[in-house]
Design an enzyme around this catalytic site. Structure first.
Site, PDB file in Angstrom:
ATOM      1  CG  HIS A 263      -5.564 -32.657  24.801  1.00  0.00           C
ATOM      2  ND1 HIS A 263      -5.160 -32.729  26.101  1.00  0.00           N
ATOM      3  CD2 HIS A 263      -4.993 -31.523  24.309  1.00  0.00           C
ATOM      4  CE1 HIS A 263      -4.374 -31.688  26.380  1.00  0.00           C
ATOM      5  NE2 HIS A 263      -4.271 -30.930  25.298  1.00  0.00           N
ATOM      6  CG  HIS A 302      -1.188 -38.781  31.092  1.00  0.00           C
ATOM      7  ND1 HIS A 302       0.046 -38.227  30.913  1.00  0.00           N
ATOM      8  CD2 HIS A 302      -2.078 -37.770  31.060  1.00  0.00           C
ATOM      9  CE1 HIS A 302      -0.091 -36.910  30.786  1.00  0.00           C
ATOM     10  NE2 HIS A 302      -1.376 -36.610  30.871  1.00  0.00           N
ATOM     11  CG  ASP A 358      -9.912 -35.565  31.019  1.00  0.00           C
ATOM     12  OD1 ASP A 358     -10.227 -34.478  31.509  1.00  0.00           O
ATOM     13  OD2 ASP A 358      -9.101 -35.692  30.088  1.00  0.00           O
TER      14      ASP A 358
END
Ligand code: CMC
Length: 422
Positions: A263, A302, A358
């Protein structure tokens, strides 16, 4: 065409019809008609755990909207504090409402001196800033015991303002402790992002100064990370909050979930991965390792986005603006080659794996002067607004305590055997 589905129990031949509402079917019809038969969905891949009017994601189209406003417009024209107001209150503020909100947040940034002097100073010298952040959020509940009254809307509002205001102070305190520098007090004449930079990096100068392009980029990153509907940490905030835990404890639990490398911890993991790869010519070898299953390509993939992550697109632009001021991050070449190699490879294409938020954020954070251990904390600071919006929405919805079922697959009843006879 009927907007419903019909379920037939082949054991009895009986059928029942369930309407499809907002793309979902209400599980209570299932429960009523098929008692004792449970859905198995451990990672919630097909379960909507709530109704929400905060954030809308259309994963196949790469769409992300807060309260209906496209993320691209908010990143371009808004600022983090306004977005936080929007998430929490449902509408963009008027000038008067914005000024009051900015004033309130600015005037709740201080923490009790015991927090800095006793609590923070108790950490081991090499404590991870995210571990300190999670613990300090939980510790805050002991400073504000009245926060337990979660059913009072005015009290909720006060705690939300406090939390949004104080998290940069907690985050910076962890960092300053970890490098053995004195804590820097918040300054009321600085905007949200500049105040945070000042608490992080001010040394001996009278006034901390920062290039506006840098604080703008940080503010954009805060906007992009502010909410993302029912991800692992937000679901945690709602679940813990459903037990009527106070907001500091609920948000601490959410932050703990965010810490994980699948995460929010992925941004730190991306930087470490780029360091491990080390040079441009080792990218192909690394990709082969991913395909063999030796390691993951961090910052890729994702659960919801299966085409592109709109945040990653905006971040790439923000990165260009930062690099104009700071100079290019030397790892950028490796990241770009990784992206290109992955986007042209069947392994990634067939699994619909694309760069997520990210993948590039760490490169920006590093160029802004943040060490990798701070990256997940930087994700958490704005996400607090999202967690609290969901926490508040859940309480307004008169929700029941979150309590799933399980399918028991363990041993049948058996007699206890004394240790000497085992
Ligand atoms: N590198 C290599 N293979 C991957 C990756 C990756 N980053 N992500 C997924 N896969 C493979 C996975 O092994 C599986 O392959 P197979 O079908 O052969 O078993 C397939 O793609 C489907 O993946 P999954 O694990 O079933 O997908 P998920 O929805 O359960 O997990 C995820 C989503 C984000 C946890 C996962 O993609 C991942 O671990 N990515 C790396 C960590 C990361 O970047 N996380 C940040 C997410 S965005 C920020 C946030 O919201 O937290």
């Amino acid at each position: 065409m009927a907007e419903s589905i019909t379920i037939t129990d082949n054991r009895t031949g009986e059928s029942f019809e369930v309407p499809i509402v907002h793309g979902g079917v209400d599980s209570s019809a299932w429960k009523k008609n098929l008692p004792g038969v449970w859905f198995t969905d451990p990672a919630f891949t097909t379960t909507a755990s709530c109704e929400s009017s905060i954030t809308d994601i259309k994963g196949d189209e790469g769409i992300l909207r807060y309260r209906g406003y496209p993320i691209e417009q908010l990143a371009k024209d808004s600022n983090y504090l306004e977005v936080a107001y929007l998430l929490v209150n449902g509408e963009l503020p008027t000038t008067e409402q914005y000024d009051q909100w900015a004033h309130d947040v600015t005037h709740h940034t201080y923490t009790h001196e015991n927090f800095r002097r006793r609590f923070m100073d108790g950490f081991h010298f090499n404590a991870h800033p995210m571990g300190m952040f999670v613990s300090s959020l939980a510790a805050m509940s002991t400073f504000y015991p009245e926060a337990k009254d979660v059913e009072d809307p005015e009290n909720r509002k006060l705690q939300i303002t406090r939390l949004i205001a104080k998290v940069p102070t907690l985050a910076a305190a962890g960092y300053r402790f970890s490098i053995g520098m004195p804590y820097v007090y918040p300054e009321n004449d600085l905007d949200f992002a500049t105040n945070f930079m000042s608490m992080m990096f001010k040394v001996a100068e009278d006034k901390y100064e920062c290039d506006p392009a840098i604080t703008k980029a940080l503010d954009i990153l805060f906007i992009l990370h502010a909410d993302h509907e029912q991800n692992c940490s937000t679901t945690t905030a709602r679940t813990v909050g459903s037990a009527h835990a106070d907001p500091y404890s609920s948000v601490a639990a959410a932050a703990a979930a965010l810490y994980g490398p699948r995460h929010g911890g992925a941004n730190e993991a991306v930087l470490r991965m780029l360091d491990d790869i080390g040079s441009y010519d080792r990218v192909d070898e690394f990709i082969e390792g991913v395909k063999r299953g030796d390691h993951k390509l961090m910052g890729f993939g994702h659960r919801v986005y299966k085409n592109f992550d709109p945040r990653a697109t905006i971040i790439k632009e923000a990165a260009d603006n930062v690099f104009k001021v700071t100079g290019t991050n030397p790892r950028l070449d490796i990241a770009l080659k990784l992206e290109e190699a992955a986007l042209n490879d069947d392994y990634f294409k067939s699994r619909k794996l694309y760069p997520n938020v990210d993948f590039y954020s760490g490169l920006i954070y590093q160029s802004l002067g943040f060490p990798p251990e701070m990256f997940t904390v930087l994700f958490a600071i704005p996400r607090v607004a999202g967690w609290l919006s969901h926490w508040s929405e859940m309480l307004e919805q008169d929700s029941r305590i979150a309590r799933p079922r399980q399918l028991y697959v363990g041993a049948d009843v058996r007699d206890y055997v004394p240790i000497a006879n085992r």
